[in-house]
Write a protein that holds these residues in place. Structure first.
Motif, PDB file in Angstrom:
ATOM      1  N   VAL A 174      46.671  36.798  51.198  1.00  0.00           N
ATOM      2  CA  VAL A 174      46.521  38.243  50.999  1.00  0.00           C
ATOM      3  C   VAL A 174      47.425  38.720  49.867  1.00  0.00           C
ATOM      4  O   VAL A 174      46.998  39.501  49.004  1.00  0.00           O
ATOM      5  CB  VAL A 174      46.822  39.007  52.313  1.00  0.00           C
ATOM      6  N   PHE A 175      48.669  38.246  49.837  1.00  0.00           N
ATOM      7  CA  PHE A 175      49.608  38.650  48.785  1.00  0.00           C
ATOM      8  C   PHE A 175      49.076  38.282  47.407  1.00  0.00           C
ATOM      9  O   PHE A 175      49.046  39.118  46.497  1.00  0.00           O
ATOM     10  CB  PHE A 175      50.973  38.005  49.012  1.00  0.00           C
ATOM     11  N   PHE A 176      48.660  37.030  47.230  1.00  0.00           N
ATOM     12  CA  PHE A 176      48.201  36.607  45.912  1.00  0.00           C
ATOM     13  C   PHE A 176      46.877  37.254  45.526  1.00  0.00           C
ATOM     14  O   PHE A 176      46.629  37.512  44.349  1.00  0.00           O
ATOM     15  CB  PHE A 176      48.112  35.083  45.829  1.00  0.00           C
ATOM     16  N   PHE A 177      46.028  37.558  46.501  1.00  0.00           N
ATOM     17  CA  PHE A 177      44.789  38.277  46.214  1.00  0.00           C
ATOM     18  C   PHE A 177      45.100  39.677  45.684  1.00  0.00           C
ATOM     19  O   PHE A 177      44.549  40.108  44.668  1.00  0.00           O
ATOM     20  CB  PHE A 177      43.920  38.361  47.472  1.00  0.00           C
ATOM     21  N   LEU A 178      46.008  40.373  46.369  1.00  0.00           N
ATOM     22  CA  LEU A 178      46.372  41.723  45.932  1.00  0.00           C
ATOM     23  C   LEU A 178      47.104  41.696  44.589  1.00  0.00           C
ATOM     24  O   LEU A 178      46.831  42.537  43.717  1.00  0.00           O
ATOM     25  CB  LEU A 178      47.233  42.405  46.991  1.00  0.00           C
ATOM     26  N   ALA A 179      48.001  40.736  44.400  1.00  0.00           N
ATOM     27  CA  ALA A 179      48.718  40.627  43.126  1.00  0.00           C
ATOM     28  C   ALA A 179      47.738  40.344  41.991  1.00  0.00           C
ATOM     29  O   ALA A 179      47.861  40.922  40.896  1.00  0.00           O
ATOM     30  CB  ALA A 179      49.769  39.524  43.207  1.00  0.00           C
ATOM     31  N   ASP A 180      46.748  39.502  42.232  1.00  0.00           N
ATOM     32  CA  ASP A 180      45.749  39.196  41.211  1.00  0.00           C
ATOM     33  C   ASP A 180      44.932  40.433  40.865  1.00  0.00           C
ATOM     34  O   ASP A 180      44.660  40.686  39.679  1.00  0.00           O
ATOM     35  CB  ASP A 180      44.832  38.076  41.705  1.00  0.00           C
TER      36      ASP A 180
END
Length: 66
Positions: free
Chosen positions: A45-51
């Motif tokens: 979830v973190f990397f999806f949102l950061a992307d």
């Protein structure tokens, strides 16, 4: 130079060391597995949102955003 030991002595030493290992219980293994899945979910979830944020930012800076 390595010390030479015969195969029988080697396997006795391996068995002796294996008996010293503290193996996790079924409950500990289950808890650890669940914690790994939870952390993987958070990281996903973190990397999806950061992307998404970085993608919108780059699109805005380059002037191709809406």
């Amino acid at each position: 130079m390595m010390a030479k030991t015969n195969p029988l002595e080697f396997f006795r030493e391996v068995r002796s060391e294996t008996l010293k290992v503290t193996w996790p219980t079924r409950r500990e293994t289950a808890i650890t597995t669940v914690m790994v899945f939870i952390m993987v979910t958070f990281a996903t979830v973190f990397f999806f949102l950061a992307d998404m944020v970085l993608s919108k930012g780059v699109s805005f800076v380059l002037g191709i955003g809406n």
